[in-house]
Design a protein around this motif. Structure first.
Motif, short mmCIF file in Angstrom:
data_model
loop_
_atom_site.label_atom_id
_atom_site.label_comp_id
_atom_site.label_asym_id
_atom_site.label_seq_id
_atom_site.Cartn_x
_atom_site.Cartn_y
_atom_site.Cartn_z
N VAL A 178 -2.93 4.45 -2.62
CA VAL A 178 -3.78 4.98 -1.55
C VAL A 178 -4.14 6.43 -1.85
CG1 VAL A 178 -3.88 5.53 0.92
CG2 VAL A 178 -2.75 3.42 0.14
N GLU B 293 -8.34 3.23 1.17
CA GLU B 293 -7.77 1.91 0.92
C GLU B 293 -7.14 1.30 2.19
OE1 GLU B 293 -8.18 4.24 -2.70
OE2 GLU B 293 -7.20 4.64 -0.77
N VAL C 136 -1.11 -1.17 -4.15
CA VAL C 136 -2.43 -0.56 -3.97
C VAL C 136 -2.17 0.93 -3.77
CG1 VAL C 136 -4.51 -0.39 -2.57
CG2 VAL C 136 -3.42 -2.63 -2.94
N TYR D 196 0.86 -1.17 0.00
CA TYR D 196 0.00 0.00 0.00
C TYR D 196 0.90 1.23 0.00
CZ TYR D 196 -3.88 -3.13 1.14
OH TYR D 196 -4.82 -4.13 1.10
#
Length: 338
Positions: free
Chosen positions: A71, A78, A69, A44
């Motif tokens: 954010v 997220e 991912v 992330y």
């Protein structure tokens, strides 16, 4: 947004325990009949975060595939799906175990059997030395081989991992967000984040840019920085003169392979790629030592490099893409980073 990356690696005193996932893939070794589970890694991140880029540099150097991912720096939506109250980046899920913070992520990776195997394999491969010029202090002999202890635990390694965290990374934010226009440009990466709506992208680029500009101003005041470019030049000069011995060494390790200090410096410097700070403070530095560091490039994937193919360890060569943070305890303003 989750993007899969095929990639090309900071230890701390804390040791973190990883529970292997039953869904991990396996990697067969040629020297033994045993197989090693390949770790499942999801990171992330904010794309313009030096601490996220440090973790990605280690993953890439070790040849570990990972997913990212992206954010939303305004909502952090997220991160709300993750357990606990930790709301900074980077956060990694390694074999489904959540690891918070770049140092902890990197330490955990360095304890993974697949990672240590890939690193040892990389160091023992003669192919890794064919394009590397010997430094003035060492030659490509058996004594020039990197070991895990040399990679993680020497005084030189500890010096430059600490320098990357405590000295270089905090300078990156004020350089990326030196003006409102530069701050806006730094957030341009969100245009390529498919999971963000058009409204979210506009908010991040405008509200986020203003918030980061104000946060960068506070960092400057806290660290008594009057000229952020001069501060960055000073940090890079210290790295060049002390870490690379005036450019006579390719890496601070003094070997033909980087150590974790080199990886940390590299990952942090990736953050100014493609931005005005990269041109002003890195490309325009010049110097013959750049030729000596134009070897051992690390290709880290298009999402990190924003269209550029590679970047050299040491002070960045001519390349392109990403951004900044502060050291332990996180950043300030809208972008909270480890």
């Amino acid at each position: 947004m989750i993007r899969r990356i095929a990639s090309l690696t900071l230890p701390t005193t804390r040791r973190l325990r990883i529970t292997p996932s039953s869904h991990s893939r396996s990697h067969s070794t040629t020297s033994t009949s045993k197989t090693i589970d390949i770790p499942s890694v999801t990171l992330y991140q904010y794309q313009i975060c030096p601490f996220c880029n440090k973790a990605k540099a280690l993953l890439s150097y070790a040849g570990v595939e990972y997913e990212t991912v992206e954010v939303n720096p305004l909502t952090k939506a997220e991160l709300k799906e993750l357990p606990g109250d930790y709301r900074k980046v980077p956060i990694a899920k390694i074999n489904n175990e959540q690891i918070n913070g770049s140092d902890e992520i990197m330490q955990t990776l360095l304890q993974n059997k697949f990672v240590t195997h890939k690193l040892t394999e990389r160091w023992s491969s003669s192919n890794n030395k064919t394009n590397i010029q010997p430094t003035t202090t060492t030659s490509n002999t058996a004594d020039d081989r990197m070991t895990m202890t040399q990679f993680t635990s020497t005084d030189e390694t500890n010096k430059w991992t600490t320098f990357a965290n405590d000295d270089l990374a905090p300078i990156v934010y004020p350089n990326i967000c030196r003006s409102l226009s530069e701050s806006y440009a730094a957030f341009g990466y969100v245009d390529d984040v498919q999971s963000f709506s058009m409204t979210q992208k506009l908010l991040v680029k405008n509200v986020g840019a203003l918030a980061m500009y104000l946060a960068a101003s506070r960092i400057k005041a806290k660290r008594n920085i009057t000229d952020e470019r001069e501060a960055l030049h000073k940090a890079l000069s210290q790295w060049e003169n002390e870490g690379l011995h005036g450019g006579t060494q390719t890496f601070s390790s003094g070997l033909s392979h980087p150590n974790m200090g080199d990886i940390a410096m590299f990952g942090t410097l990736v953050s100014v790629q493609g931005l005005e700070a990269h041109v002003d403070a890195v490309v325009n530095r010049g110097g013959g030592y750049m030729d000596g560091m134009s070897v051992c490039t690390m290709k880290l994937g298009d999402d990190l490099f924003c269209g550029y193919d590679s970047i050299c360890l040491g002070v960045i060569c001519n390349g392109g893409g990403s951004s900044g943070g502060s050291s332990s305890g996180g950043g300030s303003g809208v972008m909270e980073v480890d």
